[in-house]
Scaffold this motif. Sequence first.
Motif, mmCIF file in Angstrom:
data_model
loop_
_atom_site.group_PDB
_atom_site.id
_atom_site.type_symbol
_atom_site.label_atom_id
_atom_site.label_comp_id
_atom_site.label_asym_id
_atom_site.label_seq_id
_atom_site.Cartn_x
_atom_site.Cartn_y
_atom_site.Cartn_z
ATOM 1 N N THR A 188 -0.994 -9.408 -9.284
ATOM 2 C CA THR A 188 -1.077 -7.996 -8.894
ATOM 3 C C THR A 188 -2.087 -7.762 -7.779
ATOM 4 O O THR A 188 -2.076 -6.706 -7.161
ATOM 5 C CB THR A 188 -1.486 -7.120 -10.091
ATOM 6 O OG1 THR A 188 -2.811 -7.480 -10.500
ATOM 7 C CG2 THR A 188 -0.511 -7.243 -11.240
ATOM 8 N N SER B 229 -4.977 -7.010 -8.164
ATOM 9 C CA SER B 229 -5.764 -5.866 -8.613
ATOM 10 C C SER B 229 -7.229 -6.067 -8.234
ATOM 11 O O SER B 229 -7.723 -7.199 -8.217
ATOM 12 C CB SER B 229 -5.648 -5.741 -10.139
ATOM 13 O OG SER B 229 -6.597 -4.836 -10.649
ATOM 14 N N GLY C 295 3.363 -7.451 -14.414
ATOM 15 C CA GLY C 295 3.026 -7.051 -13.046
ATOM 16 C C GLY C 295 4.169 -6.333 -12.361
ATOM 17 O O GLY C 295 3.968 -5.334 -11.664
ATOM 18 N N ARG D 241 4.540 -2.397 -10.573
ATOM 19 C CA ARG D 241 5.033 -2.092 -9.219
ATOM 20 C C ARG D 241 6.100 -1.018 -9.270
ATOM 21 O O ARG D 241 6.127 -0.127 -8.450
ATOM 22 C CB ARG D 241 5.597 -3.353 -8.571
ATOM 23 C CG ARG D 241 4.533 -4.295 -8.030
ATOM 24 C CD ARG D 241 5.181 -5.391 -7.239
ATOM 25 N NE ARG D 241 4.592 -6.684 -7.272
ATOM 26 C CZ ARG D 241 4.198 -7.396 -8.309
ATOM 27 N NH1 ARG D 241 4.304 -6.930 -9.506
ATOM 28 N NH2 ARG D 241 3.667 -8.584 -8.186
#
Length: 187
Positions: free
Chosen positions: A95, A97, A180, A184
């Motif tokens: 991801t 992140s 993940g 999205r």
Amino acid sequence: MIRYLPYLLLLGLLGCATTPPAAFYTLSPGLAAPGTVIPLTLGLTLSEFPEALDRPQLMLRSGENRLDIQELHRWAAPLEGQVRRVLRENLARLTQSPRVETHPWPTDFHPERQIRLAVSRFDGRHGATADLQARWSLHTADGTLILSRTATYSEPAGKSIETLVAAQNRLLERLAVEIGGSMRSEE
């Protein structure tokens, strides 16, 4: 004394016999390419994990209701902790992140998305498949449910314990890709 000689020889031979050394295994993150950047901080909670599997020895499934303990094949660290760590690392890479933490997370961390995971099966059959069954859900920072899913995966396990552990790594990667991907589509 002579009549005890065979017993003494047998004891001597038994003393020379050695047990092979234990082999230790660890799970490792996958190598899937990073996906689209998700600019949210993520918190992962592993709320359930099968107690029968969270032991030093590997457990192999030999029937639907039977697990066989592998005394000489051991986890290098507790399995539940390895699963938590590998999922965190997979999610962080996939991801991209800014921060991914596992529960209990640090006091300065307030995730924008929470992933709650309950693993009901994470084992395999020697020479057959490695299997993962889990329920997971995605929540907002305040705990509001966004979505809930069930994941059931199998991977070919090969004929050795080493290939079984590699298959378990792939299972955790597949789960991270699914989680993940759901973030999205949520954006």
